[in-house]
Design a protein around this motif. Structure first.
Motif, PDB file in Angstrom:
ATOM      1  N   HIS A 133      -1.567  31.294 -44.582  1.00 21.80           N
ATOM      2  CA  HIS A 133      -0.280  30.720 -44.191  1.00 21.80           C
ATOM      3  C   HIS A 133      -0.437  29.209 -44.098  1.00 21.80           C
ATOM      4  O   HIS A 133      -1.554  28.694 -43.984  1.00 21.80           O
ATOM      5  CB  HIS A 133       0.188  31.311 -42.855  1.00 21.80           C
ATOM      6  N   PRO A 134       0.666  28.462 -44.134  1.00 24.29           N
ATOM      7  CA  PRO A 134       0.587  26.999 -44.215  1.00 24.29           C
ATOM      8  C   PRO A 134       0.742  26.317 -42.861  1.00 24.29           C
ATOM      9  O   PRO A 134       1.212  26.908 -41.889  1.00 24.29           O
ATOM     10  CB  PRO A 134       1.785  26.673 -45.096  1.00 24.29           C
ATOM     11  N   HIS A 135       0.360  25.040 -42.823  1.00 25.35           N
ATOM     12  CA  HIS A 135       0.637  24.173 -41.682  1.00 25.35           C
ATOM     13  C   HIS A 135       0.907  22.757 -42.190  1.00 25.35           C
ATOM     14  O   HIS A 135       0.308  22.315 -43.179  1.00 25.35           O
ATOM     15  CB  HIS A 135      -0.546  24.116 -40.715  1.00 25.35           C
ATOM     16  N   THR A 136       1.791  22.051 -41.497  1.00 26.45           N
ATOM     17  CA  THR A 136       1.997  20.625 -41.734  1.00 26.45           C
ATOM     18  C   THR A 136       2.123  19.913 -40.394  1.00 26.45           C
ATOM     19  O   THR A 136       2.587  20.490 -39.402  1.00 26.45           O
ATOM     20  CB  THR A 136       3.285  20.347 -42.531  1.00 26.45           C
ATOM     21  N   ASN A 173       5.402  27.399 -38.942  1.00 31.18           N
ATOM     22  CA  ASN A 173       4.098  26.743 -38.867  1.00 31.18           C
ATOM     23  C   ASN A 173       4.153  25.276 -39.269  1.00 31.18           C
ATOM     24  O   ASN A 173       3.104  24.679 -39.554  1.00 31.18           O
ATOM     25  CB  ASN A 173       3.101  27.477 -39.761  1.00 31.18           C
ATOM     26  N   PHE A 174       5.351  24.716 -39.278  1.00 31.71           N
ATOM     27  CA  PHE A 174       5.540  23.334 -39.717  1.00 31.71           C
ATOM     28  C   PHE A 174       5.989  22.454 -38.559  1.00 31.71           C
ATOM     29  O   PHE A 174       6.811  22.864 -37.735  1.00 31.71           O
ATOM     30  CB  PHE A 174       6.603  23.261 -40.820  1.00 31.71           C
ATOM     31  N   ILE A 175       5.486  21.228 -38.539  1.00 32.44           N
ATOM     32  CA  ILE A 175       6.003  20.208 -37.639  1.00 32.44           C
ATOM     33  C   ILE A 175       6.412  18.998 -38.472  1.00 32.44           C
ATOM     34  O   ILE A 175       5.617  18.476 -39.269  1.00 32.44           O
ATOM     35  CB  ILE A 175       4.955  19.789 -36.588  1.00 32.44           C
ATOM     36  N   GLY A 176       7.659  18.587 -38.311  1.00 34.58           N
ATOM     37  CA  GLY A 176       8.180  17.416 -39.007  1.00 34.58           C
ATOM     38  C   GLY A 176       9.005  16.584 -38.052  1.00 34.58           C
ATOM     39  O   GLY A 176       8.886  16.703 -36.822  1.00 34.58           O
ATOM     40  N   LEU A 223      18.171  22.288 -38.057  1.00 36.76           N
ATOM     41  CA  LEU A 223      17.113  22.197 -37.068  1.00 36.76           C
ATOM     42  C   LEU A 223      17.128  20.806 -36.442  1.00 36.76           C
ATOM     43  O   LEU A 223      17.223  19.802 -37.146  1.00 36.76           O
ATOM     44  CB  LEU A 223      15.757  22.464 -37.720  1.00 36.76           C
ATOM     45  N   THR A 224      17.050  20.759 -35.136  1.00 32.18           N
ATOM     46  CA  THR A 224      17.122  19.480 -34.439  1.00 32.18           C
ATOM     47  C   THR A 224      15.828  19.220 -33.674  1.00 32.18           C
ATOM     48  O   THR A 224      15.094  20.152 -33.332  1.00 32.18           O
ATOM     49  CB  THR A 224      18.308  19.451 -33.457  1.00 32.18           C
ATOM     50  N   PRO A 225      15.540  17.937 -33.383  1.00 29.26           N
ATOM     51  CA  PRO A 225      14.287  17.605 -32.690  1.00 29.26           C
ATOM     52  C   PRO A 225      14.208  18.221 -31.304  1.00 29.26           C
ATOM     53  O   PRO A 225      15.212  18.402 -30.617  1.00 29.26           O
ATOM     54  CB  PRO A 225      14.327  16.072 -32.611  1.00 29.26           C
TER      55      PRO A 225
END
Length: 326
Positions: free
Chosen positions: A80-83, A273-276, A317-319
């Motif tokens: 699975h991915p992560h950022t 699994n993402f953080i932006g 999606l909001t912060p």
């Protein structure tokens, strides 16, 4: 570890106080989250939730076990991915096999740190080994600051030496505590340590007053300042404290994980699994994973298929940010 939730529930728990001089400690209780499968291994998640999104740059806390793998099948998380984050794996018992798209093939063992930097993109798998009977530990994520969130993927391994302080044995896996410093690189000031407290003992630890701290109780009943915490609870202490006093109220040793860091002022968008920093960041990362782009590479040696990304919610999606403390 992968976050399998797409619309997680959350709880807010009021702070508990004990005595006039005791600092305010917020008590966060976990929710149970299955990792997937017909006999899903369940983890207890205390971060994030509505009451608190971050402690320093720590943004995700999963606590699991003691888990009898004969009953649950143990951990088997497909590639699975992560950022935009670092994953921190720490075990109390058992063993996990780690493979990632850097080509890293390593094992997570009790008292040994495995830290993986996702940065712009990485993928990995985590599987408990055949010799594991009881699996017990924590999986943690650290949000990367804007300046470094697209950094190159990386993997680090470190075995901290035990340090004796007062009535406690501690292992510092990130940052500095009680004169011991981990050599592992982080991108914001952080602290991560396991402490085992003697029965009916009190230990005062000098800490950085610029840090906020979280204390996750694994075993025993521990008083953080004036607030009693029981197993699986997370106590939060804000900045401005240069001493952390921990009292084991149990007749047996108590084990806790202490996390800390300077307040992370950036707002993050965290999904799967993402953080932006924006909805568009998450959409781009999801599309790249679903299209098997080179952004995440590939994991060799795992006997199974990649985890598909869940569908995005029908909303922007909001912060996330921490609530203002009263």
């Amino acid at each position: 570890m992968s976050n399998v939730e797409t619309n997680p529930a959350a709880l807010r728990c009021d702070a508990a106080e004990h005595g006039e001089a005791a600092p305010q400690v917020d008590v966060l209780t976990p929710r149970d989250v299955p990792l997937g499968g017909p006999r899903a291994m369940t983890v207890r998640r205390t971060l994030p939730q509505r009451a608190r999104t971050l402690i320093g740059a720590w943004c995700f806390i999963d606590h699991y076990g003691p888990d009898d793998v004969a009953d649950t099948g143990g951990m088997d998380v497909a590639p699975h991915p992560h950022t935009g984050l670092q994953t921190v794996s720490w075990l109390f018992s058992g063993e996990i096999e780690h493979r990632d798209s850097l080509g890293s093939h390593a094992f997570v063992r009790p008292g040994e740190l495995n830290l993986m930097t996702g940065g712009y993109g990485i993928s990995h798998s985590e599987v408990s080994t055949a010799g594991t009977t009881i699996l017990h530990g924590v999986q943690l994520w650290v949000a990367l600051p804007e300046q470094h969130r697209n950094t190159h993927r990386d993997f680090q391994h470190h075995v901290p030496n035990p340090v004796r302080v007062g009535g406690a044995d501690l292992r510092v896996f990130l940052g500095s505590l009680a004169g011991d410093t981990s050599p592992v690189r982080t991108f914001t000031p952080l602290l991560g340590a396991e402490l085992v407290l003697d029965p009916r003992s009190t230990t005062a630890l000098p800490v950085d007053a610029a840090f906020e701290h979280g204390l996750l109780v694994d075993e025993g009943k521990v008083r953080m300042g004036g607030t009693l915490l029981v197993p699986a609870e997370l106590g939060y202490l804000g900045t401005g404290n240069d001493t952390l006093t921990l009292t084991n109220e149990s007749d047996t040793p108590a084990r806790v994980v202490l996390l800390g860091g300077t307040p992370f002022e950036e707002q993050i968008v965290m999904w799967w699994n993402f953080i932006g920093r924006s909805h568009e960041d998450i959409v781009d990362a999801r599309e790249a994973w679903e299209n098997a782009s080179d952004r995440f590479g590939s994991v060799e040696g795992h006997d199974g298929h990649r985890l598909p990304a869940p569908a995005l919610p029908h909303a922007t999606l909001t912060p996330r940010k921490n609530p203002t403390r009263p």
